[in-house]
Design a protein around this motif. Structure first.
Motif, short mmCIF file in Angstrom:
data_model
loop_
_atom_site.label_atom_id
_atom_site.label_comp_id
_atom_site.label_asym_id
_atom_site.label_seq_id
_atom_site.Cartn_x
_atom_site.Cartn_y
_atom_site.Cartn_z
N ASP A 163 73.18 72.68 79.07
CA ASP A 163 73.09 71.63 78.18
C ASP A 163 74.61 71.55 78.04
OD1 ASP A 163 72.93 70.11 76.15
OD2 ASP A 163 71.59 71.00 74.95
N LEU A 164 75.00 70.65 78.74
CA LEU A 164 76.78 70.37 78.88
C LEU A 164 77.36 70.25 77.47
CD1 LEU A 164 76.90 67.83 81.99
CD2 LEU A 164 76.93 70.45 81.95
N PRO A 165 78.56 71.04 77.21
CA PRO A 165 79.42 70.82 76.21
C PRO A 165 79.95 69.38 76.37
CG PRO A 165 79.75 72.89 77.14
CD PRO A 165 79.00 72.05 78.06
N GLY A 174 71.91 81.42 74.57
CA GLY A 174 70.81 81.67 75.57
C GLY A 174 69.46 80.93 75.40
N ASN A 175 69.19 80.37 74.32
CA ASN A 175 67.57 79.73 74.20
C ASN A 175 67.51 78.91 75.41
OD1 ASN A 175 65.39 79.67 72.44
ND2 ASN A 175 65.74 77.50 72.54
N LEU A 209 75.08 73.07 68.34
CA LEU A 209 73.89 72.57 68.23
C LEU A 209 73.08 73.25 69.47
CD1 LEU A 209 74.49 68.94 67.31
CD2 LEU A 209 73.81 70.89 65.79
N MET A 210 71.70 73.60 68.97
CA MET A 210 70.92 74.30 70.14
C MET A 210 70.00 73.10 70.79
SD MET A 210 67.86 77.01 69.43
CE MET A 210 68.74 78.40 68.91
N ILE A 228 68.48 80.97 63.90
CA ILE A 228 69.74 80.39 64.73
C ILE A 228 69.75 78.97 64.32
CG2 ILE A 228 70.99 79.61 66.73
CD1 ILE A 228 69.93 82.29 68.06
N LEU A 229 68.65 78.21 64.24
CA LEU A 229 68.62 76.76 64.06
C LEU A 229 68.98 76.77 62.26
CD1 LEU A 229 65.59 75.55 65.64
CD2 LEU A 229 67.74 74.43 65.87
#
Length: 321
Positions: A183-185, A121-122, A87-88, A74-75
């Motif tokens: 992780d806030l958008p 989902g990570n 971005l993850m 995914i990265l």
């Protein structure tokens, strides 16, 4: 040097994804979803038999190895992504959020966990790996490619997660949870009509999505429940931060703010912190001394051990009585 299982599985997924990508002429992430689906089903989709001849068996891999191999793929796919919200969350940050979540829920059993901006989902899967007793895991995500990858990743890891494919600032059909992690958008929320339902809407123009997500998280947290957000560093310095301060004072206790190391992010403008909140309830009290810390580089083992000792002591003194 012998390859690790993670590297071996990643390479196989990556080679298959590139083959499918060339054949289908689509994005790497969409092709990866096709590959993961074939891995889960144990056979290629119709019309892709030639491209997906050598599907890896995942039975011989540990769950964490599967997650990390998918994460690497995914990265790679996100390297070319232009959208900031694609971005993850870095692995080190996700692990640290998991450590904090474990401290907050300490002796709780049957924990219900929710991520309103689940992405692939990570973060959610990394956090829940570290919690002792989970009753239910839920995530919301609007992007069709990201949620498809999240569902397939969860299936391959044999994790039971309920996913809502929707705009996460619309109402959810779910009961309040014990723990929210996200992780806030970051950015503006385009739907001004929907934003009107929120106390943190802007007085004029578009509202900040990252503010509305904090309010939405609190909407679905039980009284006394906890929220751990990865936030942009400028959260409390922006033009709408007075409103946010007042809202938090009324609805939550600030448990802590931890500044993440610069080295965890590509550039200074991407730099983030961790905000820990507790939703107010009849039995909650404001802390005299919230947890405030600047984290050293995750690679600096000695400094990291030192700060973890201090954080563990803080939890002992302030939270686990």
């Amino acid at each position: 040097m012998e390859q690790s299982n993670v590297e071996t599985l990643f390479e196989r997924l990556d080679n298959l994804t590139e083959t499918v990508q060339q054949y289908m002429n689509e994005t790497y992430l969409d092709s990866l979803a096709t590959v993961l689906e074939a891995v889960f089903e144990g056979e290629p989709q119709q019309g892709l038999e030639d491209q997906l001849k050598d599907i890896p068996e995942t039975a011989s891999y540990e769950v964490i190895e599967i997650r990390k191999a998918i994460q690497l793929a995914i990265l790679k796919g996100m390297k070319g992504a232009t959208q900031e919200q694609h971005l993850m969350t870095p692995e080190t940050v996700a692990l640290f959020v998991g450590y904090l979540a474990g401290k907050l829920t300490n002796d709780q059993t049957d924990i219900r966990v929710f991520d309103p901006a689940g992405g692939t989902g990570n973060l959610l899967m990394t956090v829940t790996e570290q919690l002792k007793s989970i009753a239910k895991i839920t995530a919301g995500e609007v992007d069709p490619t990201l949620i498809k990858l999240a569902v397939l990743s969860a299936n391959l890891q044999q994790k039971e997660i309920e996913f809502f494919h929707q705009d996460s600032l619309r109402p959810f059909l779910m009961d309040p949870v014990d723990l929210v992690v996200s992780d806030l958008p970051v950015g503006y929320y385009p739907d001004d009509i929907r934003a009107n339902d929120y106390q943190l809407k802007a007085d004029e123009g578009h509202s900040y999505a990252h503010h509305l997500f904090i309010e939405q998280g609190l909407n679905y947290t039980k009284e006394g429940g906890f929220l751990v957000f990865v936030i942009p560093e400028f959260l409390f310095d922006s033009d709408q931060s007075d409103k946010l301060h007042a809202f938090l004072q009324e609805n939550a206790h600030i448990i802590g703010v931890l500044q993440l190391p610069e080295s965890a992010f590509k550039s200074e403008k991407n730099r983030k912190s961790i905000l820990i909140l507790q939703k107010t309830g009849p039995e909650t009290v404001a802390l005299k001394q919230p947890l405030l810390a600047q984290l050293p580089s995750f690679k600096n083992t000695e400094a990291m051990n030192d700060i973890l000792t201090q954080i563990n002591q803080w939890f002992k003194d302030n939270m686990n009585k």
